[in-house]
Design a protein around this motif. Structure first.
Motif, short mmCIF file in Angstrom:
data_model
loop_
_atom_site.label_atom_id
_atom_site.label_comp_id
_atom_site.label_asym_id
_atom_site.label_seq_id
_atom_site.Cartn_x
_atom_site.Cartn_y
_atom_site.Cartn_z
N ARG A 164 0.83 -1.20 0.00
CA ARG A 164 0.00 0.00 0.00
C ARG A 164 0.87 1.25 0.00
N PHE A 165 0.49 2.24 -0.83
CA PHE A 165 1.22 3.49 -0.95
C PHE A 165 0.30 4.68 -0.77
N PHE A 166 0.90 5.80 -0.30
CA PHE A 166 0.21 7.08 -0.22
C PHE A 166 0.99 8.08 -1.08
N SER A 167 0.28 8.86 -1.89
CA SER A 167 0.91 9.92 -2.68
C SER A 167 0.36 11.26 -2.19
N PHE A 168 1.25 12.06 -1.56
CA PHE A 168 0.87 13.36 -1.03
C PHE A 168 1.27 14.45 -2.02
N THR A 169 0.31 15.27 -2.43
CA THR A 169 0.62 16.43 -3.27
C THR A 169 0.97 17.60 -2.36
N LEU A 170 2.13 18.21 -2.61
CA LEU A 170 2.62 19.27 -1.73
C LEU A 170 2.67 20.62 -2.42
N GLU A 171 1.70 20.88 -3.32
CA GLU A 171 1.58 22.23 -3.86
C GLU A 171 1.30 23.21 -2.73
N LYS A 172 0.59 22.73 -1.70
CA LYS A 172 0.40 23.45 -0.45
C LYS A 172 0.98 22.59 0.66
N PRO A 173 1.57 23.19 1.69
CA PRO A 173 2.15 22.38 2.76
C PRO A 173 1.07 21.62 3.52
N VAL A 174 1.45 20.49 4.09
CA VAL A 174 0.53 19.80 5.00
C VAL A 174 0.41 20.63 6.27
N LEU A 175 -0.62 20.38 7.05
CA LEU A 175 -0.87 21.15 8.27
C LEU A 175 -0.51 20.32 9.50
N TYR A 176 0.52 20.75 10.20
CA TYR A 176 0.92 20.06 11.43
C TYR A 176 -0.20 20.17 12.46
N TYR A 177 -0.47 19.07 13.16
CA TYR A 177 -1.54 19.03 14.17
C TYR A 177 -0.94 18.91 15.57
N MET A 178 -0.24 17.81 15.83
CA MET A 178 0.40 17.62 17.14
C MET A 178 1.43 16.51 17.01
N GLY A 179 2.30 16.40 17.99
CA GLY A 179 3.33 15.38 17.94
C GLY A 179 4.09 15.28 19.24
N GLY A 180 4.98 14.32 19.32
CA GLY A 180 5.76 14.15 20.53
C GLY A 180 6.68 12.95 20.41
N GLU A 181 7.33 12.65 21.52
CA GLU A 181 8.19 11.48 21.62
C GLU A 181 7.73 10.70 22.84
N PHE A 182 7.59 9.40 22.71
CA PHE A 182 7.11 8.57 23.82
C PHE A 182 8.10 7.45 24.07
N ARG A 183 8.41 7.26 25.35
CA ARG A 183 9.32 6.19 25.73
C ARG A 183 8.81 5.49 26.98
N VAL A 184 8.86 4.18 26.99
CA VAL A 184 8.50 3.39 28.16
C VAL A 184 9.44 2.19 28.22
N SER A 185 9.90 1.84 29.41
CA SER A 185 10.87 0.75 29.54
C SER A 185 10.24 -0.53 30.05
N GLU A 186 8.95 -0.50 30.37
CA GLU A 186 8.28 -1.69 30.87
C GLU A 186 7.33 -2.26 29.82
N SER A 187 6.70 -3.39 30.14
CA SER A 187 5.77 -4.03 29.22
C SER A 187 4.70 -3.04 28.79
N TRP A 188 4.46 -2.96 27.47
CA TRP A 188 3.59 -1.90 26.96
C TRP A 188 3.01 -2.28 25.60
N LYS A 189 1.81 -1.79 25.32
CA LYS A 189 1.28 -1.84 23.96
C LYS A 189 0.45 -0.59 23.71
N HIS A 190 0.37 -0.19 22.47
CA HIS A 190 -0.30 1.04 22.06
C HIS A 190 -1.79 0.96 22.40
N ARG A 191 -2.32 2.01 23.00
CA ARG A 191 -3.74 2.02 23.33
C ARG A 191 -4.59 2.23 22.08
N LYS A 192 -5.88 1.98 22.20
CA LYS A 192 -6.78 2.10 21.06
C LYS A 192 -7.06 3.57 20.75
#
Length: 328
Positions: free
Chosen positions: A2-30
């Motif tokens: 599967r592929f995505f083709s993004f047209t960048l005639e206009k910039p994409v709009l940043y929404y939010m972001g971060g860095e996450f780290r955990v050293s114990e047993s973990w799985k991504h929440r829903k």
């Protein structure tokens, strides 16, 4: 695939972001995307992700793109924890989603002469040349909250997509010579020291110095010495934003022979003094101070920082769970 083709005639709009780290047993929440895309860059894994009905194993140095209007979650725990960057963004223009043979898509991308500003990326892919991408991600997440900061993040996020596109296409152009260059890079990273020079690299990998210099320059657009210095600057940049070490201590810990040379070289490479760089980019790491394991930071320093992080990991997890928009 599967592929995505993004047209960048206009910039994409940043929404939010971060860095996450955990050293114990973990799985991504829903979670569920309403209209935004998410880019996940795995630092430590694997991460076991289910997107819709598909399951993916995201390994270190891999990128996963999660499309909008999608339910996704971790379908299995990783007992050793995880570390990843995550960025959400909206596309201002139509995004094409298609299934195709990877070799055929890459072949077309290499010969595309249409001039259209289109970035095509697979849903999941390796990112072997991650250093510049890491710098761009840091700049996005550390952008100061000024009146225009969202616009700045929009263009930086668009630049990030372009960097990922270049890296993806270039890794499918490998030949015997470029594979040799990759092994040379890994040797340099594993043997960083203040005394490392071109002659030592050539001697240890059994190549003629002039030949090494020529093929390295042809494939990287850098000399071997420039690459060695770039690695030193990467170490210094990491220590500046993730530790409280003095500039003098950082100079020696990033393999420079004296602080004055370090400050001069750092200003030349980044346009900022070490102190200015720390002030500008350190806020990304206020809640997450671990050292990137892929940058050749001296082990004695990395260990001491990681010990401090482990002792505070419960607080980090607690803080991240309190904010539904700032954690996963």
């Amino acid at each position: 695939m599967r592929f995505f083709s993004f047209t960048l005639e206009k910039p994409v709009l940043y929404y939010m972001g971060g860095e996450f780290r955990v050293s114990e047993s973990w799985k991504h929440r829903k979670l569920y995307h309403k209209g935004d895309y998410e880019l996940i860059f795995c630092i430590k894994g694997p991460m076991y992700m289910q997107i819709g009905s598909e399951q993916f194993v995201l390994k270190p140095h891999q990128v996963l793109i999660v499309p909008p209007f999608t339910h996704y979650y971790g379908y299995k725990k990783n007992s050793s924890g995880a570390d990843f960057y995550w960025l959400h963004f909206f596309a201002q223009e139509k995004v094409s989603l298609f299934e195709a043979n990877e070799d055929e898509v890459v072949s077309k991308l290499k010969t595309n002469k249409s001039g259209m500003r289109v970035v095509t990326l697979p849903m999941i892919f390796d990112l072997p040349d991650y250093e510049d991408t890491m710098v761009t991600i840091h700049k996005i997440l550390a952008a100061k909250k000024k009146i225009t900061y969202m616009e700045k993040r929009d263009f930086l996020t668009s630049a990030l997509l372009i960097e990922l596109f270049d890296s993806y296409v270039n890794q499918h152009s490998l030949n015997e010579e470029t594979a040799k260059i990759d092994s040379i890079k890994e040797w340099i990273r594993a043997h960083m020291s203040s005394k490392l020079n071109v002659a030592e690299v050539a001697s240890n990998i059994n190549l003629n110095r002039d030949y090494l210099t020529r093929i390295f320059k042809q494939n990287t657009e850098m000399t071997v010495l420039q690459y060695i210095n770039k690695q030193r600057i990467d170490v210094a940049s990491t220590l500046l934003v993730r530790t409280e070490m003095s500039v003098k201590e950082i100079a020696y810990s990033s393999y420079f022979t004296n602080p004055k040379m370090f400050m001069r070289r750092f200003k030349s490479e980044t346009g900022l003094s070490p102190s200015e760089y720390r002030d500008l980019y350190s806020n990304i790491h206020l809640n997450n101070t671990h050292v990137d394991p892929f940058i050749p930071v001296p082990s004695r320093i990395a260990d001491s920082i990681n010990e401090s992080v482990d002792s505070n990991i419960a607080e980090i997890i607690s803080d991240s769970e309190k904010s539904t928009k700032k954690s996963k």
